[in-house]
Motif scaffolding. Structure first.
Motif, PDB file in Angstrom:
ATOM      1  N   VAL A 121       3.272   4.663   7.696  1.00 16.85           N
ATOM      2  CA  VAL A 121       3.343   5.304   6.384  1.00 16.85           C
ATOM      3  C   VAL A 121       4.800   5.539   6.039  1.00 16.85           C
ATOM      4  N   GLU A 122       5.119   5.305   4.763  1.00 19.54           N
ATOM      5  CA  GLU A 122       6.478   5.585   4.272  1.00 19.54           C
ATOM      6  C   GLU A 122       6.356   6.631   3.175  1.00 19.54           C
TER       7      GLU A 122
ATOM      8  N   LEU B 200      -3.480  13.381  -6.113  1.00 22.32           N
ATOM      9  CA  LEU B 200      -3.068  13.705  -4.736  1.00 22.32           C
ATOM     10  C   LEU B 200      -4.114  13.206  -3.743  1.00 22.32           C
ATOM     11  N   GLU B 201      -5.385  13.288  -4.142  1.00 18.80           N
ATOM     12  CA  GLU B 201      -6.447  12.749  -3.272  1.00 18.80           C
ATOM     13  C   GLU B 201      -6.320  11.230  -3.152  1.00 18.80           C
TER      14      GLU B 201
ATOM     15  N   LEU C  26       0.837  -1.214   0.000  1.00 16.39           N
ATOM     16  CA  LEU C  26       0.000   0.000   0.000  1.00 16.39           C
ATOM     17  C   LEU C  26       0.869   1.259   0.000  1.00 16.39           C
ATOM     18  N   ASN C  27       2.009   1.191   0.689  1.00 17.32           N
ATOM     19  CA  ASN C  27       2.942   2.321   0.651  1.00 17.32           C
ATOM     20  C   ASN C  27       3.502   2.520  -0.760  1.00 17.32           C
ATOM     21  N   ASP C  28       3.765   1.412  -1.444  1.00 19.90           N
ATOM     22  CA  ASP C  28       4.228   1.520  -2.845  1.00 19.90           C
ATOM     23  C   ASP C  28       3.177   2.229  -3.686  1.00 19.90           C
ATOM     24  N   GLN C  29       1.923   1.903  -3.444  1.00 17.73           N
ATOM     25  CA  GLN C  29       0.858   2.521  -4.236  1.00 17.73           C
ATOM     26  C   GLN C  29       0.673   3.990  -3.864  1.00 17.73           C
TER      27      GLN C  29
ATOM     28  N   PHE D 203      -4.734   6.401   0.392  1.00 15.98           N
ATOM     29  CA  PHE D 203      -3.837   5.323   0.819  1.00 15.98           C
ATOM     30  C   PHE D 203      -3.174   5.683   2.152  1.00 15.98           C
ATOM     31  N   PHE D 204      -2.748   6.938   2.243  1.00 16.54           N
ATOM     32  CA  PHE D 204      -2.114   7.436   3.480  1.00 16.54           C
ATOM     33  C   PHE D 204      -3.026   7.195   4.691  1.00 16.54           C
TER      34      PHE D 204
END
Ligand code: MG
Length: 162
Positions: free
Chosen positions: A68-69, A51-52, A10-13, A57-58
């Motif tokens: 979060v990364e 950005l939304e 999910l962080n990759d996405q 994901f954030f």
């Protein structure tokens, strides 16, 4: 809670959505430089949407107790072959995004992670909209031609997007 593996995916996405914003920001720059302000405005809305998406994901990662990364964002281009090619490249990019969301959905299903599976459904539907929208524009360009008056008409139409 989500697994470490799912958190990483999910962080990759999240990062890819930020990259998508950059891809479209480059298109804003190119369209603006040609004086195609309607088309530039259309891409500016794409930037905002990406950005939304990153924000969704954030928030999801955080709500699920994951870390979060924020990784480096891949560069965006500002030079393109033509105004029409912006939409051809957009389509290629959106197909890549669709594939990524499908792969994520697959990973969630393999882990029996029903929450993430359900979270991703919004993005799957969003990708149907994105691709349909760009298909519509590509059809207009195929009918009217990729330069001259056809492009100016398209600029007028796309400038109306809110
Ligand atoms: Mg997106």
């Amino acid at each position: 809670m989500i697994s470490k593996k799912m958190t990483a995916l999910l962080n990759d996405q999240l990062n890819f959505e930020m990259h998508s914003a950059y891809v479209y920001l480059g298109m804003v720059a190119y369209a603006s430089s040609l004086g195609l302000n309607g088309i530039a405005g259309w891409f500016r809305i794409q930037v905002k949407e990406e950005l939304e998406h990153a924000g969704k994901f954030f928030e999801y990662i955080q709500k699920q107790g994951g870390d979060v990364e924020l990784k480096g964002i891949e560069a965006g281009k500002v030079e393109f072959a033509s105004a029409a090619s912006l939409f051809e490249e957009s389509m290629k990019h959106e197909k890549k995004v669709t594939k990524r969301i499908l792969d994520l959905t697959d990973a969630a299903k393999k882990e029996d992670d029903y929450s993430t599976d359900s979270f991703l459904l919004w993005f799957l539907n969003e990708q149907v909209e994105e691709e349909a929208q760009i298909t519509d524009i590509l059809q207009k360009l195929a009918i009217g031609g990729k330069t001259g008056n056809s492009l100016l008409i398209l600029d007028g139409i796309l400038g109306q997007r809110k």
